[in-house]
Design an enzyme around this catalytic site. Structure first.
Site, PDB file in Angstrom:
ATOM      1  N   GLN A  10     -16.668 -62.176  15.203  1.00 29.86           N
ATOM      2  CA  GLN A  10     -17.918 -62.102  15.922  1.00 29.86           C
ATOM      3  C   GLN A  10     -18.981 -62.757  14.666  1.00 29.86           C
ATOM      4  O   GLN A  10     -18.934 -62.911  13.489  1.00 29.86           O
ATOM      5  CB  GLN A  10     -18.431 -60.537  15.655  1.00 29.86           C
ATOM      6  CG  GLN A  10     -17.749 -59.601  16.786  1.00 29.86           C
ATOM      7  CD  GLN A  10     -18.360 -58.350  16.894  1.00 29.86           C
ATOM      8  OE1 GLN A  10     -17.480 -57.245  16.492  1.00 29.86           O
ATOM      9  NE2 GLN A  10     -19.384 -58.128  17.081  1.00 29.86           N
ATOM     10  N   SER A  91     -11.319 -60.700  11.007  1.00 32.07           N
ATOM     11  CA  SER A  91     -11.462 -59.368  11.813  1.00 32.07           C
ATOM     12  C   SER A  91     -11.074 -59.687  13.320  1.00 32.07           C
ATOM     13  O   SER A  91      -9.760 -59.618  13.378  1.00 32.07           O
ATOM     14  CB  SER A  91     -12.957 -59.167  11.827  1.00 32.07           C
ATOM     15  OG  SER A  91     -13.134 -58.008  12.325  1.00 32.07           O
ATOM     16  N   LEU A  92     -11.876 -59.418  14.177  1.00 26.97           N
ATOM     17  CA  LEU A  92     -11.337 -59.716  15.542  1.00 26.97           C
ATOM     18  C   LEU A  92     -10.597 -61.085  15.789  1.00 26.97           C
ATOM     19  O   LEU A  92      -9.732 -60.879  16.508  1.00 26.97           O
ATOM     20  CB  LEU A  92     -12.938 -59.769  16.325  1.00 26.97           C
ATOM     21  CG  LEU A  92     -12.694 -60.065  17.928  1.00 26.97           C
ATOM     22  CD1 LEU A  92     -12.474 -61.362  18.550  1.00 26.97           C
ATOM     23  CD2 LEU A  92     -11.657 -58.852  18.629  1.00 26.97           C
ATOM     24  N   ARG A 116     -11.159 -51.543  21.848  1.00 18.64           N
ATOM     25  CA  ARG A 116     -11.400 -51.709  20.525  1.00 18.64           C
ATOM     26  C   ARG A 116     -13.175 -51.783  20.569  1.00 18.64           C
ATOM     27  O   ARG A 116     -13.782 -51.276  19.545  1.00 18.64           O
ATOM     28  CB  ARG A 116     -10.805 -52.842  19.748  1.00 18.64           C
ATOM     29  CG  ARG A 116     -11.428 -53.124  18.470  1.00 18.64           C
ATOM     30  CD  ARG A 116     -10.472 -54.338  17.918  1.00 18.64           C
ATOM     31  NE  ARG A 116     -10.549 -54.641  16.483  1.00 18.64           N
ATOM     32  CZ  ARG A 116     -11.682 -55.370  15.847  1.00 18.64           C
ATOM     33  NH1 ARG A 116     -12.679 -55.892  16.570  1.00 18.64           N
ATOM     34  NH2 ARG A 116     -11.405 -55.442  14.513  1.00 18.64           N
ATOM     35  N   HIS A 200     -15.557 -52.664   9.590  1.00 17.58           N
ATOM     36  CA  HIS A 200     -14.576 -52.439   8.482  1.00 17.58           C
ATOM     37  C   HIS A 200     -14.979 -51.346   7.488  1.00 17.58           C
ATOM     38  O   HIS A 200     -14.215 -51.469   6.303  1.00 17.58           O
ATOM     39  CB  HIS A 200     -14.504 -53.933   7.977  1.00 17.58           C
ATOM     40  CG  HIS A 200     -13.776 -55.001   8.814  1.00 17.58           C
ATOM     41  ND1 HIS A 200     -12.326 -54.874   9.190  1.00 17.58           N
ATOM     42  CD2 HIS A 200     -14.302 -55.792   9.614  1.00 17.58           C
ATOM     43  CE1 HIS A 200     -12.412 -55.568  10.373  1.00 17.58           C
ATOM     44  NE2 HIS A 200     -13.382 -56.287  10.505  1.00 17.58           N
ATOM     45  N   GLN A 249      -7.236 -51.909  10.799  1.00 21.02           N
ATOM     46  CA  GLN A 249      -8.013 -53.019  10.183  1.00 21.02           C
ATOM     47  C   GLN A 249      -9.452 -52.701  10.717  1.00 21.02           C
ATOM     48  O   GLN A 249     -10.371 -53.122   9.852  1.00 21.02           O
ATOM     49  CB  GLN A 249      -7.276 -54.167  11.204  1.00 21.02           C
ATOM     50  CG  GLN A 249      -8.209 -55.345  11.001  1.00 21.02           C
ATOM     51  CD  GLN A 249      -8.710 -56.075  12.356  1.00 21.02           C
ATOM     52  OE1 GLN A 249      -8.946 -55.328  13.222  1.00 21.02           O
ATOM     53  NE2 GLN A 249      -8.387 -57.240  12.231  1.00 21.02           N
TER      54      GLN A 249
END
Length: 308
Positions: A10, A91-92, A116, A200, A249
Protein backbone atom coordinates in the site's frame (compact mmCIF):
# COMPACT_ATOMS: atom_id res chain seq x y z
CA UNK A 1 23.26 -11.93 -12.69
CA UNK A 2 20.90 -13.21 -9.99
CA UNK A 3 17.75 -11.10 -9.64
CA UNK A 4 15.75 -10.48 -6.49
CA UNK A 5 12.23 -9.43 -7.50
CA UNK A 6 10.41 -7.32 -4.91
CA UNK A 7 6.75 -6.30 -4.83
CA UNK A 8 5.35 -3.09 -3.29
CA UNK A 9 2.41 -2.77 -0.92
CA UNK A 10 0.00 0.00 0.00
CA UNK A 11 1.03 3.55 -0.74
CA UNK A 12 2.43 2.94 -4.23
CA UNK A 13 -0.95 3.02 -5.99
CA UNK A 14 -1.95 5.90 -8.26
CA UNK A 15 -4.92 6.70 -10.45
CA UNK A 16 -4.24 5.71 -14.06
CA UNK A 17 -1.48 3.26 -13.17
CA UNK A 18 -0.49 0.66 -15.79
CA UNK A 19 -2.47 2.23 -18.64
CA UNK A 20 0.69 2.18 -20.78
CA UNK A 21 1.39 -1.47 -19.94
CA UNK A 22 -2.18 -2.39 -20.84
CA UNK A 23 -1.84 -0.63 -24.21
CA UNK A 24 1.21 -2.76 -24.99
CA UNK A 25 0.04 -5.99 -23.35
CA UNK A 26 -3.74 -6.58 -23.61
CA UNK A 27 -3.58 -9.38 -21.02
CA UNK A 28 -3.11 -6.70 -18.35
CA UNK A 29 -6.79 -5.74 -18.50
CA UNK A 30 -7.70 -9.44 -18.55
CA UNK A 31 -5.85 -9.85 -15.24
CA UNK A 32 -7.82 -6.95 -13.79
CA UNK A 33 -11.03 -8.53 -15.11
CA UNK A 34 -10.18 -11.76 -13.31
CA UNK A 35 -9.72 -9.81 -10.07
CA UNK A 36 -12.97 -7.94 -10.70
CA UNK A 37 -14.90 -11.21 -10.82
CA UNK A 38 -13.72 -11.99 -7.29
CA UNK A 39 -14.19 -8.46 -5.96
CA UNK A 40 -17.62 -7.80 -7.45
CA UNK A 41 -16.74 -4.47 -9.05
CA UNK A 42 -14.77 -3.19 -12.05
CA UNK A 43 -11.27 -2.81 -10.62
CA UNK A 44 -9.70 -1.57 -13.87
CA UNK A 45 -12.25 1.22 -14.24
CA UNK A 46 -11.74 2.28 -10.63
CA UNK A 47 -7.94 2.27 -11.00
CA UNK A 48 -8.10 4.28 -14.21
CA UNK A 49 -10.94 6.71 -13.48
CA UNK A 50 -10.96 6.96 -9.70
CA UNK A 51 -12.03 8.66 -7.59
CA UNK A 52 -8.57 8.66 -6.02
CA UNK A 53 -10.10 8.68 -2.54
CA UNK A 54 -11.79 5.36 -3.27
CA UNK A 55 -8.57 3.84 -4.61
CA UNK A 56 -6.84 4.92 -1.38
CA UNK A 57 -9.26 2.92 0.79
CA UNK A 58 -7.56 -0.13 2.30
CA UNK A 59 -10.24 -2.49 1.03
CA UNK A 60 -9.57 -1.31 -2.55
CA UNK A 61 -5.84 -0.59 -2.37
CA UNK A 62 -4.81 -4.06 -1.26
CA UNK A 63 -6.42 -6.06 -4.11
CA UNK A 64 -5.45 -3.31 -6.57
CA UNK A 65 -1.77 -3.53 -5.63
CA UNK A 66 -1.82 -7.33 -5.76
CA UNK A 67 -3.33 -7.18 -9.24
CA UNK A 68 -0.93 -4.49 -10.44
CA UNK A 69 2.12 -6.37 -9.19
CA UNK A 70 1.00 -9.58 -10.87
CA UNK A 71 0.28 -7.73 -14.13
CA UNK A 72 3.77 -6.19 -14.08
CA UNK A 73 5.25 -9.65 -13.47
CA UNK A 74 3.39 -11.12 -16.44
CA UNK A 75 4.61 -8.24 -18.60
CA UNK A 76 8.19 -8.91 -17.44
CA UNK A 77 7.90 -12.57 -18.48
CA UNK A 78 6.20 -11.74 -21.78
CA UNK A 79 9.00 -9.30 -22.62
CA UNK A 80 11.65 -11.97 -21.99
CA UNK A 81 12.69 -10.97 -18.49
CA UNK A 82 14.91 -13.41 -16.60
CA UNK A 83 13.55 -15.68 -13.88
CA UNK A 84 14.57 -14.30 -10.48
CA UNK A 85 16.33 -16.38 -7.86
CA UNK A 86 14.60 -14.65 -4.95
CA UNK A 87 11.33 -12.84 -4.32
CA UNK A 88 9.99 -10.74 -1.46
CA UNK A 89 7.16 -8.33 -0.86
CA UNK A 90 6.65 -5.37 1.42
CA UNK A 91 3.60 -6.12 3.59
CA UNK A 92 0.74 -6.80 1.14
CA UNK A 93 3.41 -7.35 -1.52
CA UNK A 94 4.20 -10.75 -0.01
CA UNK A 95 0.97 -12.08 -1.48
CA UNK A 96 2.05 -10.84 -4.90
CA UNK A 97 5.42 -12.55 -4.48
CA UNK A 98 3.73 -15.84 -3.59
CA UNK A 99 1.43 -15.62 -6.62
CA UNK A 100 4.37 -14.92 -8.93
CA UNK A 101 6.33 -17.78 -7.33
CA UNK A 102 3.40 -20.10 -8.15
CA UNK A 103 2.66 -20.73 -4.46
CA UNK A 104 -1.02 -19.74 -4.84
CA UNK A 105 -3.31 -19.05 -7.79
CA UNK A 106 -4.01 -15.40 -8.53
CA UNK A 107 -7.80 -15.56 -8.07
CA UNK A 108 -7.39 -17.39 -4.76
CA UNK A 109 -4.95 -14.73 -3.58
CA UNK A 110 -7.38 -11.95 -4.52
CA UNK A 111 -10.03 -13.65 -2.38
CA UNK A 112 -7.66 -13.86 0.61
CA UNK A 113 -6.45 -10.28 0.19
CA UNK A 114 -10.04 -9.00 -0.06
CA UNK A 115 -10.78 -10.63 3.29
CA UNK A 116 -7.47 -9.41 4.75
CA UNK A 117 -8.24 -5.82 3.86
CA UNK A 118 -11.76 -6.02 5.29
CA UNK A 119 -10.53 -7.51 8.57
CA UNK A 120 -7.77 -4.94 8.95
CA UNK A 121 -10.17 -2.06 8.32
CA UNK A 122 -12.68 -3.50 10.80
CA UNK A 123 -10.10 -4.15 13.53
CA UNK A 124 -9.65 -0.46 14.36
CA UNK A 125 -12.43 2.13 13.85
CA UNK A 126 -11.65 4.78 11.24
CA UNK A 127 -10.06 7.81 12.87
CA UNK A 128 -8.64 6.00 15.91
CA UNK A 129 -5.53 4.51 14.31
CA UNK A 130 -2.59 6.15 12.54
CA UNK A 131 0.85 5.59 11.05
CA UNK A 132 3.83 7.95 10.70
CA UNK A 133 7.25 7.78 9.07
CA UNK A 134 10.20 8.81 11.23
CA UNK A 135 13.19 9.98 9.19
CA UNK A 136 16.70 10.41 10.50
CA UNK A 137 16.74 8.48 13.78
CA UNK A 138 18.39 5.19 14.67
CA UNK A 139 16.04 2.25 15.21
CA UNK A 140 16.83 2.13 18.93
CA UNK A 141 15.87 5.77 19.40
CA UNK A 142 12.55 5.24 17.60
CA UNK A 143 11.80 2.24 19.81
CA UNK A 144 12.55 4.33 22.90
CA UNK A 145 10.37 7.19 21.68
CA UNK A 146 7.45 4.80 21.15
CA UNK A 147 7.92 3.35 24.62
CA UNK A 148 7.82 6.82 26.17
CA UNK A 149 4.80 7.97 24.16
CA UNK A 150 2.59 4.90 24.66
CA UNK A 151 1.37 5.66 28.20
CA UNK A 152 -1.01 2.72 28.32
CA UNK A 153 -2.00 2.90 24.66
CA UNK A 154 -0.33 1.44 21.55
CA UNK A 155 2.38 3.02 19.41
CA UNK A 156 5.03 0.73 17.95
CA UNK A 157 7.76 0.62 15.32
CA UNK A 158 6.22 -1.46 12.55
CA UNK A 159 8.29 -0.98 9.36
CA UNK A 160 12.09 -0.98 9.46
CA UNK A 161 12.36 0.24 5.89
CA UNK A 162 15.95 1.47 5.56
CA UNK A 163 18.67 2.91 7.77
CA UNK A 164 17.14 6.05 9.25
CA UNK A 165 13.59 5.36 8.08
CA UNK A 166 11.17 3.66 10.46
CA UNK A 167 7.37 3.71 10.31
CA UNK A 168 5.39 3.70 13.55
CA UNK A 169 1.73 2.77 14.07
CA UNK A 170 -0.90 2.54 16.75
CA UNK A 171 -3.56 4.69 18.39
CA UNK A 172 -3.77 8.11 16.73
CA UNK A 173 -3.08 10.17 19.88
CA UNK A 174 -0.09 7.99 20.79
CA UNK A 175 1.31 8.25 17.26
CA UNK A 176 0.92 12.03 17.38
CA UNK A 177 2.76 12.12 20.71
CA UNK A 178 5.53 9.87 19.38
CA UNK A 179 6.08 12.06 16.31
CA UNK A 180 6.53 15.09 18.58
CA UNK A 181 9.00 13.22 20.75
CA UNK A 182 10.84 12.00 17.65
CA UNK A 183 11.29 15.56 16.43
CA UNK A 184 12.54 16.58 19.87
CA UNK A 185 15.00 13.66 19.70
CA UNK A 186 16.46 15.01 16.45
CA UNK A 187 14.42 13.39 13.67
CA UNK A 188 14.82 15.22 10.35
CA UNK A 189 11.16 14.62 9.59
CA UNK A 190 8.17 12.95 11.22
CA UNK A 191 5.39 12.52 8.67
CA UNK A 192 1.90 11.31 9.51
CA UNK A 193 0.81 9.00 6.68
CA UNK A 194 -2.59 9.27 4.96
CA UNK A 195 -3.91 5.95 6.30
CA UNK A 196 -6.33 4.99 9.06
CA UNK A 197 -5.32 1.36 9.55
CA UNK A 198 -2.32 0.91 11.90
CA UNK A 199 -0.86 -2.00 9.91
CA UNK A 200 1.62 -4.38 11.52
CA UNK A 201 0.91 -3.12 15.03
CA UNK A 202 -0.48 -5.22 17.86
CA UNK A 203 -3.86 -3.58 17.24
CA UNK A 204 -4.11 -5.93 14.25
CA UNK A 205 -3.97 -9.12 16.36
CA UNK A 206 -7.75 -9.71 16.11
CA UNK A 207 -7.56 -9.31 12.33
CA UNK A 208 -4.70 -11.80 12.15
CA UNK A 209 -6.57 -14.40 14.16
CA UNK A 210 -9.64 -14.11 11.93
CA UNK A 211 -7.52 -14.09 8.79
CA UNK A 212 -6.08 -17.46 9.85
CA UNK A 213 -9.52 -18.99 9.20
CA UNK A 214 -9.51 -17.76 5.60
CA UNK A 215 -5.91 -18.80 5.05
CA UNK A 216 -6.67 -22.32 6.35
CA UNK A 217 -8.77 -23.08 3.27
CA UNK A 218 -6.59 -21.26 0.71
CA UNK A 219 -4.71 -23.43 -1.78
CA UNK A 220 -1.07 -22.77 -0.99
CA UNK A 221 1.80 -24.91 -2.28
CA UNK A 222 5.60 -24.85 -2.15
CA UNK A 223 6.88 -21.89 -4.23
CA UNK A 224 8.98 -22.36 -7.37
CA UNK A 225 11.31 -19.53 -6.28
CA UNK A 226 12.77 -18.70 -2.87
CA UNK A 227 10.33 -16.24 -1.27
CA UNK A 228 11.59 -14.36 1.78
CA UNK A 229 9.10 -13.58 4.52
CA UNK A 230 9.69 -9.94 5.45
CA UNK A 231 8.70 -10.22 9.10
CA UNK A 232 11.67 -12.43 9.97
CA UNK A 233 13.76 -12.35 6.76
CA UNK A 234 13.76 -16.12 6.23
CA UNK A 235 12.33 -18.18 3.33
CA UNK A 236 8.80 -19.49 3.31
CA UNK A 237 8.63 -23.27 3.40
CA UNK A 238 5.52 -25.37 2.90
CA UNK A 239 1.84 -24.42 2.71
CA UNK A 240 1.20 -24.61 6.45
CA UNK A 241 4.19 -22.34 7.09
CA UNK A 242 2.77 -19.78 4.66
CA UNK A 243 -0.64 -19.85 6.33
CA UNK A 244 0.81 -19.37 9.80
CA UNK A 245 3.21 -16.58 8.90
CA UNK A 246 0.76 -14.68 6.69
CA UNK A 247 -1.76 -14.68 9.53
CA UNK A 248 0.74 -13.20 11.98
CA UNK A 249 2.22 -10.87 9.36
CA UNK A 250 -0.57 -8.29 9.80
CA UNK A 251 0.50 -7.61 13.41
CA UNK A 252 4.26 -8.16 13.17
CA UNK A 253 6.81 -5.54 12.00
CA UNK A 254 8.14 -5.52 8.43
CA UNK A 255 11.92 -5.94 8.59
CA UNK A 256 12.75 -4.75 5.10
CA UNK A 257 16.42 -3.99 5.79
CA UNK A 258 16.97 -7.55 7.02
CA UNK A 259 14.99 -8.96 4.09
CA UNK A 260 17.14 -7.20 1.48
CA UNK A 261 20.32 -8.24 3.29
CA UNK A 262 19.06 -11.84 3.37
CA UNK A 263 18.54 -11.97 -0.40
CA UNK A 264 21.85 -10.28 -1.20
CA UNK A 265 23.62 -12.54 1.27
CA UNK A 266 22.09 -15.57 -0.44
CA UNK A 267 23.49 -14.64 -3.84
CA UNK A 268 21.14 -12.07 -5.37
CA UNK A 269 23.16 -9.43 -7.23
CA UNK A 270 20.43 -7.01 -8.39
CA UNK A 271 16.95 -5.97 -7.30
CA UNK A 272 13.95 -5.28 -9.54
CA UNK A 273 10.80 -3.69 -8.11
CA UNK A 274 7.76 -5.17 -9.82
CA UNK A 275 4.68 -2.96 -9.66
CA UNK A 276 3.58 0.68 -9.43
CA UNK A 277 5.91 3.28 -7.94
CA UNK A 278 9.57 3.25 -7.04
CA UNK A 279 9.37 3.21 -3.25
CA UNK A 280 11.18 -0.08 -2.76
CA UNK A 281 13.87 0.83 -5.31
CA UNK A 282 14.65 3.91 -3.22
CA UNK A 283 14.80 1.87 -0.02
CA UNK A 284 17.18 -0.66 -1.58
CA UNK A 285 19.49 2.16 -2.63
CA UNK A 286 19.66 3.33 0.96
CA UNK A 287 20.20 -0.19 2.28
CA UNK A 288 22.99 -1.09 -0.16
CA UNK A 289 24.14 1.56 -2.63
CA UNK A 290 26.28 -0.91 -4.58
CA UNK A 291 23.30 -3.04 -5.65
CA UNK A 292 21.90 -2.38 -9.16
CA UNK A 293 18.18 -1.56 -8.99
CA UNK A 294 15.34 -1.10 -11.46
CA UNK A 295 11.57 -0.63 -11.31
CA UNK A 296 8.83 -2.01 -13.56
CA UNK A 297 6.52 0.89 -12.73
CA UNK A 298 5.60 1.63 -16.36
CA UNK A 299 6.27 0.47 -19.92
CA UNK A 300 9.40 2.64 -20.00
CA UNK A 301 10.47 1.20 -16.66
CA UNK A 302 10.00 -2.33 -17.98
CA UNK A 303 12.11 -1.61 -21.05
CA UNK A 304 14.87 -0.08 -18.93
CA UNK A 305 14.81 -2.99 -16.47
CA UNK A 306 15.23 -5.44 -19.34
CA UNK A 307 18.32 -3.55 -20.55
CA UNK A 308 20.00 -3.26 -17.15
Amino acid sequence: MSIAMVFPGQGSQSQGMQADLAAEYPFVTEIYAEASEVLGYDLWQLVQDGPAEKLAETVVTQPAMLTAGYAAWRAWLEAGGAQPTHMAGHSLGEYTALVCANAIDFAAAVKVVKKRSELMQAAVPVGTGAMAAIIGLDDEVVLAVCGEAAEGTVVEAVNFNSPGQVVIAGHKDAVDQATKRAEEAGARRAIVLPVSVPSHSSLMVPAGKELAETLATAGFRTPDVTVINATDATPYNDADDMRQRLASQVYRPVRWVDTIHAMLGDGATSVVECGPGKVLMGLVRRINRATPVAAIDSLAGLQKALQD
